[in-house]
Enzyme design. Structure first.
Site, PDB file in Angstrom:
ATOM      1  N   ARG A   1       0.817  -1.217   0.000  1.00 14.88           N
ATOM      2  CA  ARG A   1       0.000   0.000   0.000  1.00 14.88           C
ATOM      3  C   ARG A   1       0.849   1.267   0.000  1.00 14.88           C
ATOM      4  O   ARG A   1       0.476   2.286  -0.552  1.00 14.88           O
ATOM      5  CB  ARG A   1      -0.946   0.016   1.192  1.00 14.88           C
ATOM      6  CG  ARG A   1      -1.829  -1.232   1.323  1.00 14.88           C
ATOM      7  CD  ARG A   1      -2.598  -1.524   0.044  1.00 14.88           C
ATOM      8  NE  ARG A   1      -3.569  -2.599   0.190  1.00 14.88           N
ATOM      9  CZ  ARG A   1      -3.428  -3.830  -0.290  1.00 14.88           C
ATOM     10  NH1 ARG A   1      -2.341  -4.172  -0.968  1.00 14.88           N
ATOM     11  NH2 ARG A   1      -4.366  -4.743  -0.120  1.00 14.88           N
TER      12      ARG A   1
ATOM     13  N   ALA B   1      -6.100   0.413  10.009  1.00 16.58           N
ATOM     14  CA  ALA B   1      -5.055   1.417  10.186  1.00 16.58           C
ATOM     15  C   ALA B   1      -5.522   2.533  11.118  1.00 16.58           C
ATOM     16  O   ALA B   1      -4.864   2.859  12.109  1.00 16.58           O
ATOM     17  CB  ALA B   1      -4.654   1.986   8.826  1.00 16.58           C
TER      18      ALA B   1
ATOM     19  N   ASP C   1     -14.593  -5.342  14.210  1.00 17.11           N
ATOM     20  CA  ASP C   1     -13.960  -5.444  12.895  1.00 17.11           C
ATOM     21  C   ASP C   1     -14.035  -6.901  12.487  1.00 17.11           C
ATOM     22  O   ASP C   1     -13.650  -7.772  13.252  1.00 17.11           O
ATOM     23  CB  ASP C   1     -12.496  -4.972  12.950  1.00 17.11           C
ATOM     24  CG  ASP C   1     -11.929  -4.737  11.551  1.00 17.11           C
ATOM     25  OD1 ASP C   1     -12.191  -5.563  10.656  1.00 17.11           O
ATOM     26  OD2 ASP C   1     -11.232  -3.725  11.350  1.00 17.11           O
TER      27      ASP C   1
ATOM     28  N   GLU D   1      -3.679  -9.365   7.687  1.00 18.93           N
ATOM     29  CA  GLU D   1      -2.942  -9.809   6.505  1.00 18.93           C
ATOM     30  C   GLU D   1      -1.576  -9.129   6.464  1.00 18.93           C
ATOM     31  O   GLU D   1      -1.366  -8.107   7.103  1.00 18.93           O
ATOM     32  CB  GLU D   1      -3.708  -9.420   5.232  1.00 18.93           C
ATOM     33  CG  GLU D   1      -5.020 -10.153   5.061  1.00 18.93           C
ATOM     34  CD  GLU D   1      -5.836  -9.547   3.931  1.00 18.93           C
ATOM     35  OE1 GLU D   1      -5.235  -8.935   3.034  1.00 18.93           O
ATOM     36  OE2 GLU D   1      -7.068  -9.691   3.974  1.00 18.93           O
TER      37      GLU D   1
ATOM     38  N   LYS E   1      -8.509  -8.785  13.905  1.00 19.63           N
ATOM     39  CA  LYS E   1      -7.910  -7.474  14.168  1.00 19.63           C
ATOM     40  C   LYS E   1      -8.374  -6.896  15.501  1.00 19.63           C
ATOM     41  O   LYS E   1      -7.582  -6.367  16.269  1.00 19.63           O
ATOM     42  CB  LYS E   1      -8.277  -6.492  13.044  1.00 19.63           C
ATOM     43  CG  LYS E   1      -7.511  -6.737  11.760  1.00 19.63           C
ATOM     44  CD  LYS E   1      -7.827  -5.680  10.713  1.00 19.63           C
ATOM     45  CE  LYS E   1      -6.937  -5.884   9.490  1.00 19.63           C
ATOM     46  NZ  LYS E   1      -7.212  -4.873   8.450  1.00 19.63           N
TER      47      LYS E   1
ATOM     48  N   VAL F   1     -20.906  -3.721  10.717  1.00 22.96           N
ATOM     49  CA  VAL F   1     -22.088  -2.917  11.016  1.00 22.96           C
ATOM     50  C   VAL F   1     -22.988  -2.922   9.777  1.00 22.96           C
ATOM     51  O   VAL F   1     -22.516  -2.869   8.649  1.00 22.96           O
ATOM     52  CB  VAL F   1     -21.716  -1.468  11.398  1.00 22.96           C
ATOM     53  CG1 VAL F   1     -21.063  -1.449  12.759  1.00 22.96           C
ATOM     54  CG2 VAL F   1     -20.839  -0.820  10.350  1.00 22.96           C
TER      55      VAL F   1
ATOM     56  N   ASN G   1     -14.879   2.006   3.763  1.00 23.86           N
ATOM     57  CA  ASN G   1     -15.818   2.056   2.637  1.00 23.86           C
ATOM     58  C   ASN G   1     -16.959   3.011   2.938  1.00 23.86           C
ATOM     59  O   ASN G   1     -17.318   3.236   4.100  1.00 23.86           O
ATOM     60  CB  ASN G   1     -16.338   0.656   2.316  1.00 23.86           C
ATOM     61  CG  ASN G   1     -17.201   0.117   3.429  1.00 23.86           C
ATOM     62  OD1 ASN G   1     -18.395   0.376   3.474  1.00 23.86           O
ATOM     63  ND2 ASN G   1     -16.592  -0.603   4.363  1.00 23.86           N
TER      64      ASN G   1
ATOM     65  N   CYS H   1     -18.556   2.184 -24.037  1.00 23.82           N
ATOM     66  CA  CYS H   1     -18.034   1.942 -25.383  1.00 23.82           C
ATOM     67  C   CYS H   1     -16.530   2.189 -25.430  1.00 23.82           C
ATOM     68  O   CYS H   1     -15.815   1.565 -26.219  1.00 23.82           O
ATOM     69  CB  CYS H   1     -18.759   2.798 -26.417  1.00 23.82           C
ATOM     70  SG  CYS H   1     -18.783   4.536 -26.021  1.00 23.82           S
TER      71      CYS H   1
END
Lengths: 281, 1012
Positions: free
Chosen positions: B25, B439, B465, B470, B489, B515, B540, B595
């Site tokens: 990352r 994080a 969580d 990972e 986590k 959630v 997200n 397209c």
């Protein structure tokens, strides 16, 4: 999946409006147990090879609506350069030109516009694009054939038969004037000067004027519908026969419809028909 | 439009040494180049209290050659206010020695060393040899000057920093001539041009689809220009912007005549920055402003921090907390340096001089660590040269008394010195819900453990969580170690911070529930009644929007934050005061036209999007269809009804289940070879058959021009590594679908692929109209005979009882599963079709996997800012001016703060309301009662009622349905319309309505809460 309350309210309002005073040639079918399951039906515009057809356009909303556009595709087979075999639609409004103020009605009007002015230069169906560029007559007859086989029901869809909400007696909305959306500019995907080599007479005559990409449209101009689409000769026929059938809707809508009729009173060539079809969007 | 340019990076030995799994990352933030430079830099950090530890942590995680610590002073209880690597058992040991083992385990690639010294021994010039960057934390100005004089003259990068209570200070000196190679960190811009004038001020015009985005002073070069060919690959030309689609590039009068085509690409020019030494800079400082609303403060703090240093030298101690006498002395010293130094600011600085709080250490430590990385890598623009930061508005509304702020020999003394003991008790008894332990979540918990949040008898932290740890997390989620891989986590994070502050033991409740609507039985009324606020640590938008709605419903304050690379933002949402998270959302990224993806790609992003879709279309969707056919009774009849694509769909099932079902791996290779032909040869030839290269548009222009690049078919060549890697990846994924064992030896693939006899391609002709019974047919008019012919070829599901194919589940971070390999190969082959510059695996992975770049520095800083707002929430501040939303970009660098936007006021029937208000109904009324209430109470007519996505009632449902529904109670009505039972834990329903007044005007009303 859930949308914010404000977004749900907005959808409720728009669906109500689309039911009570839909844009001409456009209807919306909703599902009671899932308002997000929306299907639009576009009546193939007169003067195009899609005339006589009814095309279902399905919607899928994400959590990010209205910041992000809904997913939107043809559920009825159509031969059109900007619609893929799987029904995907290539139009800026649904992608990079999306604005959060746009709604279902705006999308359907834009798609209807695309039926009148296909854009071979952003072809998803390159075969259709090629035909449109090289051989307008063939494009027309193929599109007509597909329309007649896949999009033309034996009877007109019921949504186009009756004016909206006649029987909701307990509701106050039946007495209320039709709610009109503010006119919204629609960006056409192409300069409408289409590339036809065809010399055939109407309705395939190419348009010469109108270099502007922007049309102004009012979604509320009519809440009218014909008794039988197949009987119509010109768009006028539809409009005429419909004035009487709008008795249950508001005075405002009738007036608007009458005006629309007057504007397009003169019988026209294919060229004029197409222009009018566009005007009445 | 080429909106993103991916630099094709050539791999060499050094780069291969970067652990891409770990640094994944962060590599998307810094790039290989910068990380290589960092890997050559030795860093010295002097002063290992909270601030020094925060810097050391971030630098270690980022990855440098080595980190050396110097701080021989003994650990005190007060250090534990912010220094999360220290424990009570370390008190009395050297700070550096005690910090060392816990820091060293953060990153196996970064050796940590301790520079020996004796207590009382200050750092000196002879100790700092051999380091590329030296960071002094909390050193006196005299010491700073002594060290900086030497570093400035000897090409060593220097940073001095210090935090005092709610104040922070940073000084940077990267030498008299520092070259910054990438001042912004943004991708170079690129775009398609349509004309270049031949003129003394040559004007370039771009296609009118997208703004060029350039700014005056940017540099560009060109490719693919026809006519004015001298521009292709020209030396970077300086840009003068003329409009959103036009810019000038200087004299073009002696170049060729422009014909058509061309792409401009921005060229990043290095920037030379001339740093002043500290000695010079103290006299004529250049301030970096962090908050334009506090424009006056940097000058006052510039004098104030020096005055504090003098005070300490004079009295051998810092000013006592909130002691007016000491503060007066400091003010006098400050005004000797700068007669105009603001009294209030300097006094407050003196009051808080012994203060040491975790959020400020996080903000300043995050920022300084990024400056260290800039010094080593020359990537991003350094801060020039003095930064003074404060968050005075975090102080409690009731100023703590002097007595309340005196040290009590506790680990919270640093915070008590600023906020007082009374407020510390409030912090201890606060109850927060932390959503996410990634994080942001890790940093949050770290701050909270130092602050002593929820350590009191009434305090509690809930953290949830669903993720497990990972490898790519370890680079910045610093509570996790390699031994924790695969564990939850929330559990590991909670255990780690309870070790940092044992008072948290038993005060953190961990869950693995996401959630959402599905967990409302867990996060229910009782749950929300037991918390004071919510902190989002999410990745997200959907979950953020959901928590936002929950916080509105339960009237809880929400702290929201996020990062992307060096950019970060935080927002505070306070009930009945501010707007909510959903009120103003960033527009999502603009999508690419379908397209463009299908037929006219002109950038690698388009071919990657195509390739990602092909991945699903080849290895996921058909497999799922087959399994549905095998497992769901009447699948074909039921689910195909609406698709409009029955024929294609059934044909696909026949192909995957019958005609093309492989029995051996070799057959998978053959299949892959034929896929190659189909995707990269036949499809392209078909497109060129329909739209030949010399096609003209309606206006007579070449069809293939501007954003439309004419493709060429690829001829398979097993010696081309990209061709072969497509075969290898596709064959292995196909084999996976059928449970066949894979293979990776290229020789086998070459042999089999070369032996495949490929059918001759003949284009479908579109001119001939053929509509026969084989034509796909839609809806009701579907030809049942045709489909049934196809269906006859399918084995009955019962004959294959228990047989299933295995769909591929896209996983970007597994380097052995062939997923990213396939997407990279397919995307690059398509790019070759269209002569688009290809992208390497790493760059492809980011775009295909929608990976958000991330680095520990940004997260640390943003979370620090969040907690400065949390103090205000705990204090219960109730005016909007006291809160701040923030946006930062460490690359530029840039800080921006703004007052939160107030919740919009609406009105109905003379009643003011905002999004925080609701109309509440008790006892599950009937629809009829509900409608009547609006009529009788407000004279409003209800015209539509909905709950969730169900339309409960509207004028359109008709009289009969209406009469059926009006007497129903809401709970029954909802079940009736949604055709689903209401879950047993449900205590209320959220209902939306449309209402109008007597004139028929729409009236906006608050949302409706119906207790059932």
């Amino acid at each position: 999946m859930s949308l914010t309350p404000a977004t749900m309210r907005r959808l409720m309002r728009e669906l109500t409006e689309l039911r009570s005073s839909p844009p001409e040639g456009i209807r919306v079918v909703t599902n009671e147990d899932n308002m997000l399951d929306v299907t639009g039906i576009i009546e193939g515009p007169e003067g195009t090879p899609y005339a006589g057809g009814y095309f279902k356009v399905r919607f899928k909303f994400s959590e990010e609506f209205p910041a992000a556009p809904p997913k939107c595709w043809f559920a009825t087979k159509i031969f059109h350069p900007n619609v893929s075999n799987a029904g995907e639609i290539c139009v800026n409004t649904l992608k990079k030109d999306w604005k959060s103020t746009y709604g279902i009605g705006h999308i359907l009007v834009t798609v209807k516009c695309l039926l009148i002015y296909p854009n071979p230069e952003s072809a998803l169906d390159e075969e259709a694009g090629k035909l449109l560029l090289e051989d307008y007559d063939s494009y027309c007859s193929r599109a007509k054939l597909i329309t007649s086989v896949h999009a033309t029901p034996r009877t007109r869809p019921p949504e186009f038969e009756a004016p909206a909400s006649p029987e909701a007696s307990t509701s106050s909305i039946a007495d209320a004037p039709a709610i009109s959306l503010p006119p919204q500019p629609i960006t056409l995907p192409v300069p409408p000067s289409s590339p036809r080599k065809s010399t055939s007479p109407s309705p395939s005559q190419p348009l010469q004027e109108s270099t502007s990409n922007t049309l102004t449209t009012s979604l509320s101009s009519s809440s009218v519908s014909g008794k039988d689409g197949k009987d119509r000769v010109t768009p006028l026929g539809t409009a005429d026969s419909n004035v009487s059938s709008t008795a249950n809707t508001s005075t405002a809508a009738v007036t608007a419809a009458t005006k629309a009729v007057k504007r397009s009173a003169a019988p026209g060539t294919g060229l004029e028909k197409r222009k009018k079809a566009l005007k009445r969007l | 439009m080429t909106d993103t340019t991916i630099n094709t990076v050539k791999m060499d030995v050094d780069e291969a040494a970067i652990d891409e799994g770990l640094y994944s990352r962060q590599l998307y933030v810094l790039g290989h180049e910068a990380m290589k430079k960092m890997a050559a830099s030795n860093i010295l950090i002097v002063g290992l209290q909270g601030l020094g530890a925060e810097i050391a942590k971030n630098v270690c995680l980022a990855g440098v050659k080595s980190v050396t610590l110097y701080d021989p002073e003994p650990v005190t209880i007060q250090d534990l206010s912010t220094q999360y690597f220290l424990r009570e058992s370390d008190i009395g040991q050297s700070r550096a020695e005690a910090t060392f083992p816990r820091l060293a385990e953060l990153n196996v690639y970064v050796p940590v060393r301790v520079l020996k010294g004796t207590p009382g021994q200050e750092i000196s010039v002879d100790l700092i040899q051999g380091f590329q960057a030296v960071v002094l934390c909390g050193a006196s100005y005299n010491k700073q000057l002594e060290i900086n004089d030497w570093t400035h003259a000897n090409g060593v990068h220097f940073i001095a920093t210090e935090t005092r209570g709610l104040f922070g200070s940073i000084f940077t000196d990267f030498g008299p001539k520092f070259t910054c190679v990438d001042p912004t960190g943004e991708q170079p811009l690129s775009g398609i041009i349509t004309s270049v004038n031949k003129d003394h001020e040559g004007l370039v015009t771009c296609i009118d689809e997208t703004f060029h985005g350039l700014e005056d002073g940017n540099f560009v070069t060109f490719t693919e220009v026809q006519g004015m060919e001298e521009l292709n690959g020209c030396k970077p030309r300086k840009v003068t912007v003329k409009g959103p689609y036009t810019f000038e590039i200087g004299d073009t009068s002696n170049l060729g005549d422009y014909i058509r085509g061309g792409i401009f690409t921005q060229v990043k020019m290095p920037k030379i920055i001339e740093f002043k030494s500290l000695r010079e800079s103290l006299a004529s400082p250049e301030f970096f402003i962090t908050d334009f609303a506090k424009f006056e403060r940097p000058a006052a703090l510039h004098a104030g921090f020096q005055a504090l240093s003098q005070f300490k030298a004079q009295f051998g101690r810092l000013p006592r907390p909130r002691n007016p006498e000491d503060a007066k002395t400091v003010l006098a010293l400050a005004q000797k340096i700068d007669a105009d130094a603001d009294e209030k600011t300097v006094t407050e600085l003196a009051y808080q001089a012994t203060g040491d709080i975790a959020p400020i250490a996080a903000v300043i430590g995050g920022f300084v660590a990024q400056e260290v990385l800039k010094a080593c890598s020359a990537k991003f623009h350094p801060m020039v040269q003095h930064l003074y930061f404060d968050s005075l508005e975090s102080l409690p509304s009731t100023t703590p008394a002097e007595q309340d702020c005196q040290p009590i020999g506790s680990r919270y003394d640093g915070q008590i010195a600023v906020f007082g003991k009374t407020f510390q008790d409030k912090v201890a008894n606060h109850r927060q819900f932390l959503v996410g332990a990634g994080a942001i979540g890790c940093e949050m918990l770290k701050n909270w453990s130092m602050m002593g949040l929820a350590t009191g008898p009434n305090g509690i932290i809930h953290v949830t969580d669903l993720d497990t740890i990972e490898k790519s997390n370890l680079n910045r989620q610093f509570l996790f170690r390699a031994k924790d891989l695969g564990k939850f986590k929330s559990e590991v994070a909670a255990a780690a911070v309870a070790e940092m502050n044992p008072a948290l033991k038993g005060r953190i409740v961990c869950k693995q529930e996401p959630v959402g609507q599905g967990t409302e039985s867990v996060f229910n009324d009782d749950f929300f009644a037991g918390i004071d606020g919510v902190t989002n640590a999410l990745d997200n938008v959907a979950a953020r929007l959901y928590m936002d709605q929950r916080c509105i419903l339960y009237e809880k304050p929400l702290l929201e934050s996020g990062t992307m690379g060096t950019k970060g933002n935080m927002q505070v949402v306070v009930p009945h005061l501010t707007e909510s998270y959903a009120s103003s959302q960033d527009p999502p990224e603009k999508q690419t036209l379908s397209c463009t993806v299908k037929n006219f790609p002109n950038a690698i992003t388009h071919t990657i999007e195509w390739s990602r879709q092909e991945f699903d279309a080849m290895f996921v969707k058909p497999i799922e269809s087959v399994n549905q056919y095998l497992s769901e009774p009447n699948y074909l009849e039921n689910s195909l009804k609406y698709s409009g694509q029955q024929h294609d769909h059934v044909e696909q099932i026949v192909s995957y289940l019958v005609t093309n079902k492989p029995l051996t791996f070799e057959e998978c290779i053959v299949w892959a070879r034929l896929q190659f032909e189909e995707k990269f040869n036949n499809t392209i030839r078909q497109l060129l058959h329909s739209l030949p290269k010399d096609s003209l548009t309606s206006t007579g222009q070449p069809f293939w021009s501007g954003p439309k690049r004419a493709p060429d078919p690829l001829v398979f060549n097993s010696n081309d590594s990209t061709h072969l890697s497509f075969i290898i990846a596709a064959a292995n994924l196909h084999a996976f679908n059928y449970g066949l064992r894979g293979e990776t030896d290229p020789i086998i693939f070459k042999k089999v692929a070369d032996a495949v006899i490929v059918p001759e391609f003949s284009p479908r002709s579109g001119v001939k109209i053929q509509v026969n019974e084989n034509e796909p047919v839609a809806q009701s008019s579907a030809d049942p005979d045709d489909i049934s012919e196809l269906v006859k070829r399918l084995p009955s599901p019962s004959s294959l009882a228990g047989y299933r194919l295995t769909p591929v589940e896209f996983e970007k971070d597994d380097d052995t599963n062939h997923h990213i390999d396939f997407i990279t190969a397919a995307s690059n082959l398509r790019a070759m079709n269209y002569t688009i510059p290809i992208a390497d695996r790493h760059a492809t992975k980011q775009i295909a996997g929608k990976i958000i770049p991330a680095i520990a520095t940004t997260t640390a800083l943003v979370v620090g800012l969040v907690n400065l707002e949390l103090y205000k929430i705990i204090d219960g501040k109730n005016t909007i001016e006291e809160y701040k939303n923030g946006f930062i970009n460490l690359a530029l660098p840039f800080f921006g703060f703004s007052e939160p936007i107030a919740a919009k006021k609406n009105k109905y029937c003379g009643i003011d309301w905002t999004l925080w208000d609701r109309i509440e109904f008790k006892n599950d009324p009937t629809l009829k009662e509900f409608i009547a209430w609006f009529k009788s109470t407000h004279n409003l007519d209800v015209s539509m009622v909905s709950q969730g996505v169900s339309m409960l009632w509207s004028p359109f449902i008709g009289k009969q349905k209406s009469e059926q529904r009006l007497p129903m109670k809401f709970s029954k009505l909802v079940e009736f319309v949604s055709k689903k039972p209401i879950p047993p834990h449900t205590s209320h329903l959220l209902v939306e309505i449309l209402v109008s007044d007597e004139e028929g005007e729409d009236v906006e009303v608050p949302f409706i809460l119906i207790r059932i």
